[in-house]
Design an enzyme around this catalytic site. Structure first.
Site, PDB file in Angstrom:
ATOM      1  NE  ARG A  73       6.721   1.996  -5.509  1.00  0.00           N
ATOM      2  CZ  ARG A  73       5.513   1.432  -5.664  1.00  0.00           C
ATOM      3  NH1 ARG A  73       4.369   1.709  -5.588  1.00  0.00           N
ATOM      4  NH2 ARG A  73       5.746   0.023  -5.966  1.00  0.00           N
ATOM      5  CG  HIS A 117       4.814  -1.569 -10.904  1.00  0.00           C
ATOM      6  ND1 HIS A 117       4.771  -0.631  -9.829  1.00  0.00           N
ATOM      7  CD2 HIS A 117       3.662  -1.737 -11.412  1.00  0.00           C
ATOM      8  CE1 HIS A 117       3.446  -0.298  -9.717  1.00  0.00           C
ATOM      9  NE2 HIS A 117       2.919  -0.974 -10.749  1.00  0.00           N
ATOM     10  CD  GLU A 162      -0.227  -3.364  -6.061  1.00  0.00           C
ATOM     11  OE1 GLU A 162      -0.871  -4.046  -7.080  1.00  0.00           O
ATOM     12  OE2 GLU A 162      -0.587  -2.411  -5.838  1.00  0.00           O
ATOM     13  CG  ASN A 291       1.114  -0.797  -3.151  1.00  0.00           C
ATOM     14  OD1 ASN A 291       1.979   0.317  -2.417  1.00  0.00           O
ATOM     15  ND2 ASN A 291       1.458  -1.194  -4.248  1.00  0.00           N
ATOM     16  CE1 TYR A 293      -4.640   2.726  -5.191  1.00  0.00           C
ATOM     17  CE2 TYR A 293      -3.582   0.724  -4.576  1.00  0.00           C
ATOM     18  CZ  TYR A 293      -3.481   2.010  -5.302  1.00  0.00           C
ATOM     19  OH  TYR A 293      -2.556   2.364  -6.081  1.00  0.00           O
ATOM     20  CD  GLU A 349       0.864   1.411  -6.077  1.00  0.00           C
ATOM     21  OE1 GLU A 349      -0.254   1.100  -6.449  1.00  0.00           O
ATOM     22  OE2 GLU A 349       1.688   0.915  -6.795  1.00  0.00           O
TER      23      GLU A 349
HETATM   24  O1  IFM Z   1      -2.108   1.531 -11.031  1.00  0.00           O
HETATM   25  C1  IFM Z   1      -1.971   0.469 -10.115  1.00  0.00           C
HETATM   26  C2  IFM Z   1      -0.489   0.240  -9.900  1.00  0.00           C
HETATM   27  O2  IFM Z   1       0.070  -0.113 -10.926  1.00  0.00           O
HETATM   28  C3  IFM Z   1      -0.520  -0.794  -8.855  1.00  0.00           C
HETATM   29  N1  IFM Z   1      -1.265  -0.873  -7.677  1.00  0.00           N
HETATM   30  C4  IFM Z   1      -2.694  -0.710  -7.892  1.00  0.00           C
HETATM   31  C5  IFM Z   1      -2.812   0.600  -8.874  1.00  0.00           C
HETATM   32  C6  IFM Z   1      -4.245   1.149  -9.178  1.00  0.00           C
HETATM   33  O3  IFM Z   1      -4.916   0.039  -9.615  1.00  0.00           O
END
Ligand code: IFM
Length: 442
Positions: A73, A117, A162, A291, A293, A349
């Protein structure tokens, strides 16, 4: 579990890895301007040199092949392809992505391209950027140039990465480019980003393009710090702000009423939302990119607009101070299925920054291996419960420019020694390579 083929990949974004910000006719982006501003980015870091991927892309795709990645990606830089955000294509910029996509295909790696992005041409920001409606037409024009230019080379497209970050962190909270602190602009930017997405998906279908198109959201699991009614309501507001504002618009064709009310209290009437906009936004998607985290734990507070504050969680944290809670990913995926129905999902992500050390030519990032192992298991648990996840893309292939953190935070499974630009696969890259082999019966 779905029987559709599952793609194991890794991701990057143009501004974070390419460098070469003034080469071959590339225009200025809002991140060039923002990074040049004093105090905006750690250590005064900028988009140069990043990973010099613009020059080293062949070496990088060879590395992807060695790691047995099935998918890659990347994002297309708008100011590289259309330097001032309007008008004809910059052939050198487009050619770069053509060669990249060809190289990936030659190596059997499936390209997944993100159209936006975060690197808006600065010329468009000078006209108001995402906060003004004309950007929708500008973006649709840019998208046509890229979709035509990469026709036959890229089949899978993500409109935005995002949009919550683009709009609220960029225009309302000033943490990211363009660095504005204006909630009315933030809500308008969010709406225009979604509308631009809808227009591009509609055009994609109308043009009878082959391939698939979706959008990537950064979603969270918002948890209340206590079971008090106030904290539960605060978590509901964070969920509305971060998740439902986007999910409801895209998948239900309506903004959530509680959030419309909350934003309007801050900004006055949301005139940017015109009749028909939500029908345009809610185009059928081929997939939703997720995405993930970390989850957020929140308590009610007197803070402006959202009335909440983040509370520390009882969990290990990454170098970003983000808690590691893999089961929240299973919860999120089950929730998407429960609340929004069955649609193909891609984990576009997932990953973590740690303080990696290059030691004797090696980087033993065992905490990243543990993070990835646990999150991949969380995805597989959701799949076992019927969630249609079609792929997983580690964030990130390479250490890179981590926005306001500059080069201080390393998310890569491949270490980048910025002084020499040497790439050194970390233990996590080798672990991931072996996992891909095992999952494919190798
Ligand atoms: O690095 C970023 C990415 O560009 C977008 N999502 C979160 C990642 C980590 O912060």
């Amino acid at each position: 579990m779905s029987t559709a083929p599952f793609i194991w990949g890794a991701g990057t974004a143009a501004f974070q890895i390419e460098g070469a910000t003034r080469i071959d006719g590339r225009g200025e982006s809002i991140w060039d301007r923002f990074a040049a501003g004093a105090g905006n980015v750690a250590n005064g870091d900028t988009g140069d040199p990043a990973c010099e991927h613009y020059f080293r892309w062949r070496e990088d795709i060879d590395l992807m092949a060695e790691l047995r990645l099935q998918g890659y990606r990347f994002s297309v830089s708008w100011p590289r392809v259309q330097p001032a955000g309007r008008g004809p294509v910059n052939p050198k910029g487009l050619d770069f992505y053509r060669r990249l996509a060809e190289g990936l295909r030659e190596r059997g790696i499936q390209p997944l391209a993100t159209l936006y992005h975060w690197d808006l041409p600065q010329a468009l920001q000078d006209e108001g950027g995402w906060a003004q409606r004309d950007v929708v037409e500008r973006y649709a024009e840019y998208a046509r140039l890229v979709l035509d230019g990469l026709d036959g080379l890229v089949e899978d497209w993500i409109t935005h990465n995002e949009p919550w970050v683009t709009s609220f962190l960029g225009y309302a909270q000033g943490i990211k480019a363009p660095g504005l602190r204006d909630w009315a602009a933030g809500v308008r930017a969010a709406h225009h980003a979604l509308l631009a997405h809808g227009v591009v998906v509609r055009d994609f279908r109308a043009a009878g393009r082959a391939g698939r198109i979706g959008i990537t959201l950064d979603l969270t699991v918002a948890r209340p710090a206590t079971q008090s009614a106030e904290d539960i309501a605060a978590a509901e507001r964070l969920d509305g702000h971060h998740n439902r504002w986007f999910l409801d618009a895209l998948l239900r064709g309506a903004y959530p009423g509680d959030m419309l009310e909350l934003y309007e209290r801050e900004t006055g009437p949301l005139d940017a939302i015109a009749p028909g906009d939500l029908e345009t936004i809610a185009q059928p998607l081929d997939f939703l990119g997720v995405n993930f985290y970390r989850p957020n734990l929140v308590a009610a507070d007197v803070s402006p607009v959202l009335g909440l504050r983040e509370v520390e969680q009882d969990a290990e944290v990454t170098a970003m101070d983000w808690p590691v809670v893999p089961e929240a990913l299973t919860e999120l995926l089950l929730r998407i299925k429960r609340d929004y129905g069955d649609l193909p999902l891609l984990i576009t992500e997932n990953g973590a920054a740690f303080q990696d050390r290059l030691d004797d030519g090696e980087v033993d990032d065992e905490r990243r291996v543990a993070y990835l192992r646990a999150h991949i298991a969380a995805v597989e648990r959701a799949r076992a419960q019927g969630v249609d996840v079609r792929g997983y893309y580690v964030w990130s292939l390479l250490d890179n420019f981590e926005w306001e953190w500059g080069y201080e935070q390393r998310f890569g499974i491949v270490y980048v020694d910025y002084a020499t630009q040497r790439r050194i696969p970390k233990s996590s890259a080798l672990w991931y390579r072996d996992l891909i082999a095992r999952r494919n019966g190798g």
